[in-house]
Design a protein around this motif. Structure first.
Motif, short mmCIF file in Angstrom:
data_model
loop_
_atom_site.label_atom_id
_atom_site.label_comp_id
_atom_site.label_asym_id
_atom_site.label_seq_id
_atom_site.Cartn_x
_atom_site.Cartn_y
_atom_site.Cartn_z
N ASN A 395 0.92 -1.15 0.12
CA ASN A 395 -0.02 0.15 -0.07
C ASN A 395 0.71 1.30 0.21
N GLU A 396 1.95 1.20 0.45
CA GLU A 396 2.88 2.36 0.61
C GLU A 396 3.55 2.56 -0.56
N LEU A 397 3.82 1.48 -1.36
CA LEU A 397 4.29 1.30 -2.78
C LEU A 397 3.34 2.27 -3.67
N ILE A 398 2.10 1.74 -3.44
CA ILE A 398 1.08 2.20 -4.13
C ILE A 398 0.73 3.73 -4.42
N LYS A 399 1.05 4.25 -3.03
CA LYS A 399 0.84 5.62 -2.85
C LYS A 399 2.00 6.37 -3.16
N SER A 400 3.20 5.75 -3.43
CA SER A 400 4.43 6.51 -3.83
C SER A 400 4.45 7.02 -5.15
N SER A 401 4.74 8.27 -5.47
CA SER A 401 4.74 8.92 -6.58
C SER A 401 5.98 8.37 -7.47
N SER A 402 6.99 7.81 -6.78
CA SER A 402 8.08 7.42 -7.35
C SER A 402 8.06 5.85 -7.86
N PHE A 403 6.91 5.03 -7.50
CA PHE A 403 6.81 3.76 -7.87
C PHE A 403 6.50 3.49 -9.38
N SER A 404 5.47 4.34 -9.87
CA SER A 404 5.31 4.28 -11.27
C SER A 404 6.44 4.59 -12.13
N GLY A 405 7.07 3.67 -13.14
CA GLY A 405 8.08 3.77 -14.02
C GLY A 405 9.30 3.19 -13.53
N LYS A 406 9.28 2.81 -12.02
CA LYS A 406 10.41 2.12 -11.64
C LYS A 406 10.73 0.66 -12.17
N LEU A 407 12.26 0.60 -12.44
CA LEU A 407 12.47 -0.65 -13.17
C LEU A 407 13.12 -1.67 -11.93
N TYR A 408 12.64 -2.92 -12.26
CA TYR A 408 13.20 -4.05 -11.53
C TYR A 408 13.84 -5.19 -12.18
N THR A 409 14.76 -5.85 -12.05
CA THR A 409 15.55 -6.81 -12.81
C THR A 409 15.86 -7.99 -12.07
N SER A 410 15.00 -9.04 -12.78
CA SER A 410 15.28 -10.43 -12.24
C SER A 410 16.49 -10.90 -12.01
N SER A 411 16.73 -11.42 -10.89
CA SER A 411 18.19 -11.92 -10.28
C SER A 411 18.83 -13.18 -10.95
N GLY A 412 17.54 -13.93 -11.61
CA GLY A 412 17.74 -15.32 -12.12
C GLY A 412 18.08 -15.13 -13.72
N THR A 413 17.30 -14.28 -14.42
CA THR A 413 17.25 -14.17 -16.03
C THR A 413 17.73 -12.90 -16.41
N GLY A 414 18.06 -11.79 -15.45
CA GLY A 414 18.44 -10.55 -15.94
C GLY A 414 17.28 -9.70 -16.80
N THR A 415 16.21 -10.20 -16.69
CA THR A 415 14.88 -9.45 -17.61
C THR A 415 14.49 -8.37 -16.50
N THR A 416 14.36 -7.21 -17.38
CA THR A 416 13.77 -5.84 -16.64
C THR A 416 12.34 -5.73 -17.01
N PHE A 417 11.71 -5.44 -15.72
CA PHE A 417 10.46 -4.91 -15.77
C PHE A 417 10.00 -3.52 -15.39
N ALA A 418 9.49 -2.59 -16.15
CA ALA A 418 8.99 -1.42 -15.88
C ALA A 418 7.59 -1.27 -15.03
N VAL A 419 7.42 -0.75 -14.07
CA VAL A 419 6.34 -0.56 -13.43
C VAL A 419 5.52 0.36 -14.12
N ALA A 420 4.10 -0.03 -14.63
CA ALA A 420 3.41 0.90 -15.47
C ALA A 420 2.06 1.35 -14.62
N ASN A 421 1.58 0.64 -13.63
CA ASN A 421 0.56 1.16 -12.53
C ASN A 421 0.50 0.20 -11.33
#
Length: 530
Positions: A395-421
């Motif tokens: 819920n804190e992440l949902i409220k955070s203005s910086s969460f949208s667009g944040k990049l997360y990379t899988s430690s196992g495959t190296g695949t990166t995902f960008a938060v859209a919403n």
């Protein structure tokens, strides 16, 4: 007969879930059910209820009870099942309340019941001997009229108005050597129903059913129809190479479809039933008024709805179930027979002589609509405090203005995902305008992937956290990509989901209790964490 008033007092933890109490009585036959039926009789008679309709021996599946409420214009029903808000010494007893339309009580009703539990000071019972509920027929109990009915008859009659039993029987008879089926009742309430459908109506041999004797402790097992708890089905289907296997849960509202080498997720199942609806007489005659799926499950049915120009909805309730408007509940055996109807119709249409089963129907569907790689992780009986911390973090992440667009990379495959919403799912019923809030935390990504977390069952016995992950692959990706191992298709997204939620830290679990996946051609051990 005299009426006795018994003092009592409010006590905590009595908020009902989505169901509760009134005039049709039945349940899954589990712990304390026969005794509670007698208590209900005493209370109902002393408090002016005019009539109770009771399933023989206190047995009624949840779908059958919904049908009885509707068929006999009852005001509602008390369903004794541990499927929701379980109590008892081993979480093996529970009460659900269904209203006069046959469906689960809305929150407006359950909140009123909850309010009464806070102020109750006494209740009335009639002082009289127990009623014989193992014998069919009508009787009176003080001023109360009591009808003990056949638990199976009315439900079977309903299914016979929906499906093409003649087509199914013809197919199974002509392919009795190369298309065997196995239904596992998991010692729940659906055993007698399955025997009536598969053995008597379809004329299949006794070997087509197993564990179909209802047991108060479900034969010492767990009656959830998934790849962990329905191992008794999976092992026999794989060992004997059975093309069509199925199971239902303790109270009969959920199902699992599983053939040798192919498991069908509920989200794929309902999408395929919707796509093949015209093969089912009920829908061919009356059409489809609309389609719906629960918010956490995959959007496979959305694609069918768009292709067919049908209205579709995203709703909050979910629990591995499928159903239609023939009743107002999920219906496990309805889904099983629907699949048999579809398979029979597919083979009637197939001109090449090739036998179609679960695998062929799944592959055909993926080639037409694409595939939603989907998995559900269930973390059962985890610390309530840790589960709440997980929800608070999301819920804190949902409220955070910086969460949208944040990049997360899988430690196992190296695949990166960008938060859209990211959002907390709320639902407003389009009919009665009731609002269900805080139904789950949702994070979507720029590639269309999605993760949902849901918390349920908080209390002294712990909580259950479910995490749903979904990645869509379009039909143009080709057969190789569409038939990939679900674990391969979702591994990177699962890594990111665990990182975002800090789930392992908050729950203190390295692995989930149950993993539910959609899979084709894998060994059973590749699909399950027990």
């Amino acid at each position: 007969m005299s009426v006795k008033e018994i003092p009592t007092k409010p006590f905590d933890g009595q908020k009902p879930g989505t169901s509760g109490s009134t005039l049709v009585i039945g349940g899954d036959g589990r712990f304390y059910s026969p005794e509670v039926v007698q208590i209900i009789l005493k209370i109902a008679s002393a408090n002016g209820v005019s009539k109770l309709i009771i399933g023989k021996d206190g047995i009624l599946s949840t779908p059958a009870a919904s049908n009885i409420i509707r068929k006999f214009n009852a005001n509602g029903g008390i369903l004794l099942t541990a499927s929701h808000n379980p109590g008892g010494p081993n979480a093996d007893f529970g009460i659900k309340y269904n209203v006069e339309n046959g469906g689960p009580a809305p929150e407006s009703i359950t909140e009123k019941i909850f309010a009464k539990t806070k102020i109750i000071s006494s209740y009335k019972v009639i002082e009289a001997p127990p009623v014989e509920i193992s014998k069919l027929g009508d009787t009176v109990y003080g001023p109360l009229k009591v009808s003990v009915i056949d638990s199976v008859k009315d439900y079977l009659e309903l299914l016979e108005t929906i499906f093409d039993f003649g087509l199914i029987k013809s197919f199974l008879t002509s392919h009795k050597s190369d298309f065997k089926i196995l239904f596992d009742g998991l010692h729940g309430v659906t055993g007698p129903y399955a025997k009536a459908i598969f053995l008597k109506t379809l004329g299949l041999p006794e070997s087509s059913v197993q564990h179909c004797e209802p047991s108060p402790d479900f034969g010492g097992g767990h009656p959830d129809p998934n790849l962990t708890y329905a191992r008794s089905l999976v092992e026999v289907v794989e060992r004997d190479n059975i093309p069509f296997g199925a199971a239902s849960d303790g109270d009969g509202d959920r199902n699992m479809i599983y053939g040798a080498g192919a498991f069908v997720t509920p989200s794929d199942s309902v999408a395929i039933i919707a796509d093949w609806a015209e093969a089912i007489p009920y829908f061919k005659k009356g059409g489809i008024k609309g389609l719906a799926r629960s918010m956490p499950t995959s959007a496979a049915i959305d694609l069918v709805a768009k292709a067919k120009g049908l209205e579709y909805f995203e709703v909050p309730t979910e629990s591995f179930g499928t159903g239609s408007d023939h009743i107002r509940e999920k219906d496990g055996l309805w889904a099983v027979v629907a699949w048999l109807n579809i398979i029979a119709a597919a083979n009637e249409q197939e001109k090449s002589g090739k036998l179609w089963g679960i695998r062929e129907i799944l592959n055909s569907h993926y080639a037409k609509y694409g595939r939603s790689f989907f998995s559900r992780y269930d973390y059962e009986e985890v610390p309530s405090e840790g589960a709440q911390k997980l929800v608070d973090r999301l819920n804190e992440l949902i409220k955070s203005s910086s969460f949208s667009g944040k990049l997360y990379t899988s430690s196992g495959t190296g695949t990166t995902f960008a938060v859209a919403n990211a959002y907390n799912f709320d639902y407003t019923d389009p009919i009665d305008k009731s609002v269900s809030k805080n139904q789950g935390q949702v994070v979507t990504f720029s590639d269309g992937s999605r993760v949902v977390w849901r918390l349920s069952g908080t209390g002294s016995q712990g909580a259950t956290v479910r995490m749903y992950v979904e990645r869509y692959v379009a039909p143009g990706a080709g057969e190789k990509e569409l038939s990939r191992n679900t674990g391969e298709g979702l591994s990177a997204l699962i890594d990111v989901a665990l990182e975002i939620s800090n789930l392992k830290i908050f729950l203190g679990r390295e692995e989930p209790t149950v993993i539910t996946v959609s899979a084709i051609g894998l060994s059973p051990s590749a699909r399950v964490v027990g």
